[in-house]
Motif scaffolding. Structure first.
Motif, short mmCIF file in Angstrom:
data_model
loop_
_atom_site.label_atom_id
_atom_site.label_comp_id
_atom_site.label_asym_id
_atom_site.label_seq_id
_atom_site.Cartn_x
_atom_site.Cartn_y
_atom_site.Cartn_z
N ALA A 130 147.69 -3.92 45.18
CA ALA A 130 148.45 -4.31 43.99
C ALA A 130 147.52 -4.54 42.80
N ALA A 185 146.19 -1.20 41.65
CA ALA A 185 147.21 -0.46 40.91
C ALA A 185 147.26 -0.92 39.46
N ALA A 215 154.70 -6.37 43.51
CA ALA A 215 153.66 -6.53 42.49
C ALA A 215 153.32 -5.21 41.82
N ILE A 216 153.31 -4.12 42.57
CA ILE A 216 153.03 -2.81 41.99
C ILE A 216 154.12 -2.43 40.99
N THR A 238 155.29 -7.80 49.40
CA THR A 238 154.68 -8.46 48.25
C THR A 238 153.92 -7.45 47.39
N ASN A 239 153.17 -6.57 48.05
CA ASN A 239 152.43 -5.54 47.30
C ASN A 239 153.37 -4.59 46.57
N ASN A 294 142.68 -5.46 46.59
CA ASN A 294 144.04 -5.40 47.10
C ASN A 294 144.77 -4.28 46.37
N SER A 352 158.87 -8.70 42.33
CA SER A 352 158.82 -7.85 41.14
C SER A 352 159.48 -8.48 39.93
N ILE A 402 153.27 5.82 45.79
CA ILE A 402 152.91 4.78 46.75
C ILE A 402 153.00 5.41 48.14
N ARG A 421 155.98 -4.47 39.30
CA ARG A 421 155.88 -5.33 38.10
C ARG A 421 154.79 -4.80 37.17
N SER A 422 153.64 -4.40 37.74
CA SER A 422 152.57 -3.84 36.92
C SER A 422 152.98 -2.50 36.33
#
Length: 268
Positions: free
Chosen positions: A253, A256, A136-137, A132-133, A251, A167, A125, A139-140
């Motif tokens: 996130a 990703a 979210a990254i 927020t991004n 976006n 996350s 990253i 979590r993915s």
């Protein structure tokens, strides 16, 4: 069980929840004394399960024998501050936490070599500062098979309060650390790098070549400025996600998540 009723957020010990900034909690000068805040019993339990050390708990009275009971029982020496819902609701964002906050000890960051030792797919990253991004990254990354997350120093701290919340605790599930020598450290460990960028010579993300790479580092940049030109120039591959209807990008996130799935390790 150290239950401490409070009638003011100025009560000694509560400042870690109410007045200290993220920078003060992080304590760059003395990292071993750094603290972060985890919100909600679910996220706190994920952190505890991953070995993070609790420092103090702040919760509504009803949660002491409710949602927070198992956390308190497992750590009888941890101070538990409790007050009325009206008092605790004056904390920014507190109503989103299901009534429970936990201050936890920030561990020392491992080395890049340590988190990547057995990894086949990692994400870098680069310069992403939106909390927020970041959440979210992570979590993915946890859901889609990324083995480790590396962040450049100009990226957001994954243990930022909002990043942890977004996350859903995934920041505790995927090994991560900071990287300063990009792509040198990755090349030294046998990784090829794939910079996600829109350039004239980029290849589509479903190119067969990419799926055959044993160790791959996916580099994601900000959705505004994208990756630095030097990072793109030094990458082994420049990769794009094909778009339709005139949309030029996703976006970071969302991009990703697409990249993690399409570039996942298919050799195992």
């Amino acid at each position: 069980m150290a239950i401490i009723p409070i009638t003011s957020l100025q009560h000694p010990g509560v400042e870690i929840f109410s007045t200290l900034t993220e920078a003060q909690l992080r304590n760059r000068i003395e990292p071993t004394k750094g603290i972060f805040i985890a919100e909600s019993p679910k996220v706190i339990n994920v952190a505890l399960g991953a070995g993070y050390e609790p420092v103090a708990l702040l919760c509504e009275q009803k949660h002491i024998e409710g949602d927070a009971a198992s956390i308190i029982d497992a750590h009888p020496d941890m101070p538990v501050y409790t007050g009325s819902r009206e008092l605790l609701a004056t904390l920014t964002g507190y109503t989103l936490t299901r009534g429970v906050l936990c201050a936890m000890r920030r561990p020392m960051a491992p080395t890049v070599e340590e988190v990547c030792r057995d990894a086949r797919r990692v994400v870098v990253i680069d310069g992403v500062v939106d909390t927020t991004n970041i959440g979210a990254i992570f979590r993915s990354a946890a859901a889609l098979g990324i083995d480790a997350v590396l962040l450049t120093p100009n990226s957001c701290d994954p243990l930022n309060r909002r990043a942890v919340r977004v996350s859903m605790g995934s920041v505790f599930l995927v090994p991560w650390t900071w990287i300063t020598q990009l792509p040198g450290e990755l090349h030294d460990m046998g990784f090829q790098t794939a910079a996600m960028a829109l350039t004239d010579d980029s290849i589509p993300i479903d190119h067969p070549l990419l799926a055959k790479i044993p160790r791959l580092a996916i580099i994601m940049g900000t959705e505004g400025d994208g990756l630095p030109q030097q990072t793109i120039a030094e990458a082994d591959h420049v990769v794009r996600i094909p778009m339709q209807h005139g949309v030029d990008s996703l976006n970071v996130a969302a991009a990703a998540a697409v990249a993690f799935w399409e570039l996942r390790d298919r050799q195992g």
